[in-house]
Write a protein that holds these residues in place. Structure first.
Motif, PDB file in Angstrom:
ATOM      1  N   HIS A  51     -65.510 153.167  29.150  1.00  0.00           N
ATOM      2  CA  HIS A  51     -66.005 154.385  29.808  1.00  0.00           C
ATOM      3  C   HIS A  51     -65.899 154.343  31.338  1.00  0.00           C
ATOM      4  N   PRO A  52     -66.336 153.272  32.007  1.00  0.00           N
ATOM      5  CA  PRO A  52     -66.228 153.261  33.476  1.00  0.00           C
ATOM      6  C   PRO A  52     -64.785 153.354  33.973  1.00  0.00           C
ATOM      7  N   ALA A  53     -63.848 152.809  33.230  1.00  0.00           N
ATOM      8  CA  ALA A  53     -62.444 152.901  33.641  1.00  0.00           C
ATOM      9  C   ALA A  53     -61.897 154.306  33.417  1.00  0.00           C
ATOM     10  N   LEU A  54     -62.288 154.936  32.322  1.00  0.00           N
ATOM     11  CA  LEU A  54     -61.765 156.265  32.002  1.00  0.00           C
ATOM     12  C   LEU A  54     -62.287 157.353  32.931  1.00  0.00           C
ATOM     13  N   VAL A  55     -63.508 157.204  33.438  1.00  0.00           N
ATOM     14  CA  VAL A  55     -64.070 158.261  34.283  1.00  0.00           C
ATOM     15  C   VAL A  55     -63.337 158.401  35.611  1.00  0.00           C
ATOM     16  N   THR A  56     -62.563 157.397  35.987  1.00  0.00           N
ATOM     17  CA  THR A  56     -61.821 157.502  37.241  1.00  0.00           C
ATOM     18  C   THR A  56     -60.763 158.597  37.185  1.00  0.00           C
ATOM     19  N   VAL A  57     -60.261 158.908  35.992  1.00  0.00           N
ATOM     20  CA  VAL A  57     -59.228 159.947  35.864  1.00  0.00           C
ATOM     21  C   VAL A  57     -59.781 161.324  36.231  1.00  0.00           C
ATOM     22  N   PRO A  58     -60.842 161.819  35.569  1.00  0.00           N
ATOM     23  CA  PRO A  58     -61.334 163.143  35.969  1.00  0.00           C
ATOM     24  C   PRO A  58     -61.895 163.172  37.382  1.00  0.00           C
ATOM     25  N   ILE A  59     -62.575 162.106  37.792  1.00  0.00           N
ATOM     26  CA  ILE A  59     -63.130 162.108  39.152  1.00  0.00           C
ATOM     27  C   ILE A  59     -62.000 162.229  40.172  1.00  0.00           C
ATOM     28  N   GLY A  60     -60.983 161.394  40.041  1.00  0.00           N
ATOM     29  CA  GLY A  60     -59.862 161.433  40.981  1.00  0.00           C
ATOM     30  C   GLY A  60     -59.112 162.746  40.940  1.00  0.00           C
ATOM     31  N   ALA A  61     -58.885 163.258  39.740  1.00  0.00           N
ATOM     32  CA  ALA A  61     -58.142 164.521  39.608  1.00  0.00           C
ATOM     33  C   ALA A  61     -58.926 165.678  40.208  1.00  0.00           C
ATOM     34  N   TRP A  62     -60.222 165.724  39.935  1.00  0.00           N
ATOM     35  CA  TRP A  62     -61.014 166.851  40.423  1.00  0.00           C
ATOM     36  C   TRP A  62     -61.272 166.796  41.923  1.00  0.00           C
ATOM     37  N   VAL A  63     -61.466 165.613  42.462  1.00  0.00           N
ATOM     38  CA  VAL A  63     -61.607 165.504  43.921  1.00  0.00           C
ATOM     39  C   VAL A  63     -60.285 165.922  44.581  1.00  0.00           C
ATOM     40  N   SER A  64     -59.185 165.460  44.035  1.00  0.00           N
ATOM     41  CA  SER A  64     -57.873 165.827  44.578  1.00  0.00           C
ATOM     42  C   SER A  64     -57.633 167.323  44.464  1.00  0.00           C
ATOM     43  N   SER A  65     -58.072 167.931  43.372  1.00  0.00           N
ATOM     44  CA  SER A  65     -57.874 169.378  43.220  1.00  0.00           C
ATOM     45  C   SER A  65     -58.630 170.143  44.301  1.00  0.00           C
ATOM     46  N   LEU A  66     -59.822 169.673  44.666  1.00  0.00           N
ATOM     47  CA  LEU A  66     -60.563 170.341  45.743  1.00  0.00           C
ATOM     48  C   LEU A  66     -59.847 170.168  47.080  1.00  0.00           C
ATOM     49  N   VAL A  67     -59.282 169.000  47.310  1.00  0.00           N
ATOM     50  CA  VAL A  67     -58.499 168.776  48.534  1.00  0.00           C
ATOM     51  C   VAL A  67     -57.306 169.745  48.557  1.00  0.00           C
ATOM     52  N   PHE A  68     -56.643 169.902  47.420  1.00  0.00           N
ATOM     53  CA  PHE A  68     -55.523 170.844  47.328  1.00  0.00           C
ATOM     54  C   PHE A  68     -56.010 172.282  47.560  1.00  0.00           C
ATOM     55  N   ASP A  69     -57.174 172.625  46.986  1.00  0.00           N
ATOM     56  CA  ASP A  69     -57.732 173.967  47.175  1.00  0.00           C
ATOM     57  C   ASP A  69     -57.955 174.253  48.659  1.00  0.00           C
ATOM     58  N   ILE A  70     -58.583 173.319  49.339  1.00  0.00           N
ATOM     59  CA  ILE A  70     -58.853 173.497  50.775  1.00  0.00           C
ATOM     60  C   ILE A  70     -57.542 173.549  51.538  1.00  0.00           C
ATOM     61  N   GLY A  71     -56.622 172.656  51.193  1.00  0.00           N
ATOM     62  CA  GLY A  71     -55.314 172.643  51.847  1.00  0.00           C
ATOM     63  C   GLY A  71     -54.566 173.943  51.662  1.00  0.00           C
ATOM     64  N   SER A  72     -54.718 174.568  50.493  1.00  0.00           N
ATOM     65  CA  SER A  72     -54.011 175.824  50.237  1.00  0.00           C
ATOM     66  C   SER A  72     -54.487 176.941  51.161  1.00  0.00           C
ATOM     67  N   ARG A  73     -55.654 176.783  51.738  1.00  0.00           N
ATOM     68  CA  ARG A  73     -56.177 177.804  52.653  1.00  0.00           C
ATOM     69  C   ARG A  73     -55.798 177.509  54.098  1.00  0.00           C
ATOM     70  N   ILE A  74     -55.104 176.367  54.317  1.00  0.00           N
ATOM     71  CA  ILE A  74     -54.746 175.954  55.683  1.00  0.00           C
ATOM     72  C   ILE A  74     -53.247 176.045  55.944  1.00  0.00           C
ATOM     73  N   VAL A  75     -52.426 175.661  54.961  1.00  0.00           N
ATOM     74  CA  VAL A  75     -50.978 175.571  55.178  1.00  0.00           C
ATOM     75  C   VAL A  75     -50.312 176.941  55.098  1.00  0.00           C
ATOM     76  N   ALA A  76     -49.100 177.002  55.631  1.00  0.00           N
ATOM     77  CA  ALA A  76     -48.361 178.265  55.665  1.00  0.00           C
ATOM     78  C   ALA A  76     -47.810 178.647  54.290  1.00  0.00           C
ATOM     79  N   ASP A  77     -47.442 177.664  53.468  1.00  0.00           N
ATOM     80  CA  ASP A  77     -46.874 177.925  52.144  1.00  0.00           C
ATOM     81  C   ASP A  77     -47.783 177.301  51.086  1.00  0.00           C
TER      82      ASP A  77
END
Length: 170
Positions: free
Chosen positions: A25-51
């Motif tokens: 379980h502790p090893a598997l939880v890194t997948v959703p945590i990493g993916a979801w944190v990265s998705s928020l970074v992408f969300d914020i980035g999408s509001r900053i970049v030109a494309d």
């Protein structure tokens, strides 16, 4: 009480949940945590970049990867929960941890369908706020998961087993 503590350290199924001292379980939880944190970074980035389209699409994929990872982690985590004796503070903490994680996963499933199809523009503010709020709840749940492992010792090897690592070599 000692029997209850030892019971919570043993896997219900070593094949499915990982052997004694090596829970999955502790090893598997890194997948959703990493993916979801990265998705928020992408969300914020999408509001900053030109494309922003590539970040919007990437965030959608990261949310999907996180949901699949969360389901895998939930299945193994449920097995770990079954090892905890019912009616104990550790069991109640485990139920709260599980409930919060299921709510977070449901929020991301909802957010996935809310933002589909991914557009060429930035991620809308509503799905972005939902992702941020879900991460806050995930952090609370992670705190409770840490409490299960580090305070209550769920699926952590007994101190007598841990002591092997501190014995001097002959």
């Amino acid at each position: 009480m000692a029997h209850d503590m030892e019971q919570a350290k043993q896997p219900v199924s070593a094949t499915l949940a990982g052997p004694y001292g090596h829970p999955l379980h502790p090893a598997l939880v890194t997948v959703p945590i990493g993916a979801w944190v990265s998705s928020l970074v992408f969300d914020i980035g999408s509001r900053i970049v030109a494309d922003p389209g590539f970040l919007n699409r990437g965030s959608l994929w990261l949310i999907a990867i996180g949901v699949v990872g969360a389901l895998a982690a939930a299945l193994v985590g449920a097995l770990d929960l079954l090892a905890i004796p019912a009616g104990t503070p550790a069991f109640r903490t485990g139920l709260t941890h599980m409930s919060l994680n299921l709510a977070v996963t449901a929020a991301y499933v909802g957010g996935f369908f809310w933002r589909r199809p991914a557009t060429a523009g930035p991620v809308a503010i509503g799905p972005l706020v939902l992702s941020a709020a879900a991460l806050v709840v995930l952090a609370v749940s992670g705190y409770l998961g840490g409490k299960l492992a580090y305070r209550y010792g769920v699926r952590v090897a007994a101190e007598s087993t841990q002591a092997e690592g501190y014995r001097s070599a002959p």
